[in-house]
Design a protein around this motif. Sequence first.
Motif, mmCIF file in Angstrom:
data_model
loop_
_atom_site.group_PDB
_atom_site.id
_atom_site.type_symbol
_atom_site.label_atom_id
_atom_site.label_comp_id
_atom_site.label_asym_id
_atom_site.label_seq_id
_atom_site.Cartn_x
_atom_site.Cartn_y
_atom_site.Cartn_z
ATOM 1 N N ILE A 1 -4.471 6.839 4.491
ATOM 2 C CA ILE A 1 -4.030 5.444 4.596
ATOM 3 C C ILE A 1 -5.006 4.516 3.879
ATOM 4 O O ILE A 1 -6.196 4.462 4.199
ATOM 5 N N CYS A 2 -4.488 3.762 2.926
ATOM 6 C CA CYS A 2 -5.293 2.810 2.165
ATOM 7 C C CYS A 2 -5.944 1.791 3.096
ATOM 8 O O CYS A 2 -5.308 1.296 4.029
ATOM 9 N N THR A 3 -7.195 1.492 2.816
ATOM 10 C CA THR A 3 -7.931 0.571 3.680
ATOM 11 C C THR A 3 -7.592 -0.896 3.383
ATOM 12 O O THR A 3 -8.092 -1.780 4.068
ATOM 13 N N HIS A 4 -6.749 -1.129 2.404
ATOM 14 C CA HIS A 4 -6.336 -2.505 2.144
ATOM 15 C C HIS A 4 -5.237 -2.912 3.124
ATOM 16 O O HIS A 4 -5.493 -3.662 4.050
ATOM 17 N N GLU A 5 -4.030 -2.391 2.916
ATOM 18 C CA GLU A 5 -2.927 -2.771 3.807
ATOM 19 C C GLU A 5 -2.147 -1.575 4.334
ATOM 20 O O GLU A 5 -1.010 -1.710 4.761
ATOM 21 N N GLY A 6 -2.763 -0.403 4.246
ATOM 22 C CA GLY A 6 -2.167 0.734 4.943
ATOM 23 C C GLY A 6 -1.121 1.527 4.208
ATOM 24 O O GLY A 6 -0.389 2.289 4.831
ATOM 25 N N ASN A 7 -1.012 1.392 2.912
ATOM 26 C CA ASN A 7 -0.070 2.206 2.154
ATOM 27 C C ASN A 7 -0.622 3.626 1.994
ATOM 28 O O ASN A 7 -1.815 3.856 2.191
ATOM 29 N N LEU A 8 0.252 4.553 1.623
ATOM 30 C CA LEU A 8 -0.199 5.924 1.394
ATOM 31 C C LEU A 8 -0.958 6.020 0.075
ATOM 32 O O LEU A 8 -0.487 5.574 -0.963
ATOM 33 N N TYR B 1 -5.571 6.989 -5.544
ATOM 34 C CA TYR B 1 -4.977 5.731 -5.972
ATOM 35 C C TYR B 1 -3.948 5.254 -4.957
ATOM 36 O O TYR B 1 -3.149 6.043 -4.450
ATOM 37 N N CYS B 2 -3.966 3.962 -4.686
ATOM 38 C CA CYS B 2 -2.934 3.364 -3.845
ATOM 39 C C CYS B 2 -1.995 2.579 -4.752
ATOM 40 O O CYS B 2 -2.408 1.582 -5.361
ATOM 41 N N PRO B 3 -0.742 3.014 -4.858
ATOM 42 C CA PRO B 3 0.194 2.353 -5.759
ATOM 43 C C PRO B 3 0.649 0.966 -5.281
ATOM 44 O O PRO B 3 1.270 0.234 -6.038
ATOM 45 N N ASN B 4 0.320 0.620 -4.064
ATOM 46 C CA ASN B 4 0.806 -0.660 -3.542
ATOM 47 C C ASN B 4 0.174 -1.848 -4.268
ATOM 48 O O ASN B 4 0.880 -2.741 -4.734
ATOM 49 N N HIS B 5 -1.145 -1.869 -4.373
ATOM 50 C CA HIS B 5 -1.819 -2.970 -5.079
ATOM 51 C C HIS B 5 -2.869 -2.473 -6.055
ATOM 52 O O HIS B 5 -3.536 -3.268 -6.689
ATOM 53 N N GLY B 6 -3.058 -1.169 -6.132
ATOM 54 C CA GLY B 6 -3.932 -0.615 -7.149
ATOM 55 C C GLY B 6 -5.347 -0.254 -6.739
ATOM 56 O O GLY B 6 -6.194 -0.032 -7.601
ATOM 57 N N SER B 7 -5.617 -0.147 -5.465
ATOM 58 C CA SER B 7 -6.953 0.311 -5.059
ATOM 59 C C SER B 7 -7.196 1.725 -5.574
ATOM 60 O O SER B 7 -6.269 2.538 -5.614
ATOM 61 N N GLU B 8 -8.440 1.980 -5.954
ATOM 62 C CA GLU B 8 -8.792 3.331 -6.385
ATOM 63 C C GLU B 8 -10.024 3.784 -5.608
ATOM 64 O O GLU B 8 -10.895 2.975 -5.269
HETATM 65 S S1 FES Z 1 -2.235 -1.308 0.416
HETATM 66 FE FE1 FES Z 1 -3.394 -0.077 -0.892
HETATM 67 S S2 FES Z 1 -4.076 -1.427 -2.402
HETATM 68 FE FE2 FES Z 1 -3.006 -2.693 -1.053
#
Ligand code: FES
Length: 157
Positions: free
Chosen positions: A97-104, A115-122
């Motif tokens: 779970i991405c530490t930004h907003e919880g996307n896979l 990589y988180c495809p939701n907003h681009g965290s790496e």
């Molecule tokens: S939820 Fe992963 S970058 Fe925003």
Amino acid sequence: METNQQEPIKRSEFLRSLGLSSAALMAFYCMGTLTSCSKGSDDPDPTPTPTGKVDFTIDLNSSTYADLKDATKKFVYKDDVLIAQIKNGTYVALAKICTHEGNLVTYRPTVDNFYCPNHGSEYDSTGKVTVPVVANQASLKKYSTTLTGTSLRVFEA
Ligand code: FES
């Protein structure tokens, strides 16, 4: 002698005075706080608490984990964990779970990062954020892995 004090009225008497049927009264009771309509034991818990530490073993030969051998993916999810075979051939297990907003989070074998495809965290293979989308973005939790034959154990140290 007459007083201005009113007798307290029971909820059921009040509702009956409104002309509600027994079925309507039951609906009111169930919407309220009465324990007679409490949740059953198999109702889902909307905020489940973690049941314990991560500690499981997967069989790398199982078709369930075939994506680990797929050159275009090289990762699978098991419970709350993303398991990837990174470019150097080792297995890495991170929280999925991405530490930004919880996307896979996914693993990208072409660039060897997470990589988180939701907003681009790496993230790198230690779980550290390499491309944050917010200040002070947390790392992904990393789990330990041990490989014995085709059995991969993933656990919290
Ligand atoms: S939820 Fe992963 S970058 Fe925003």
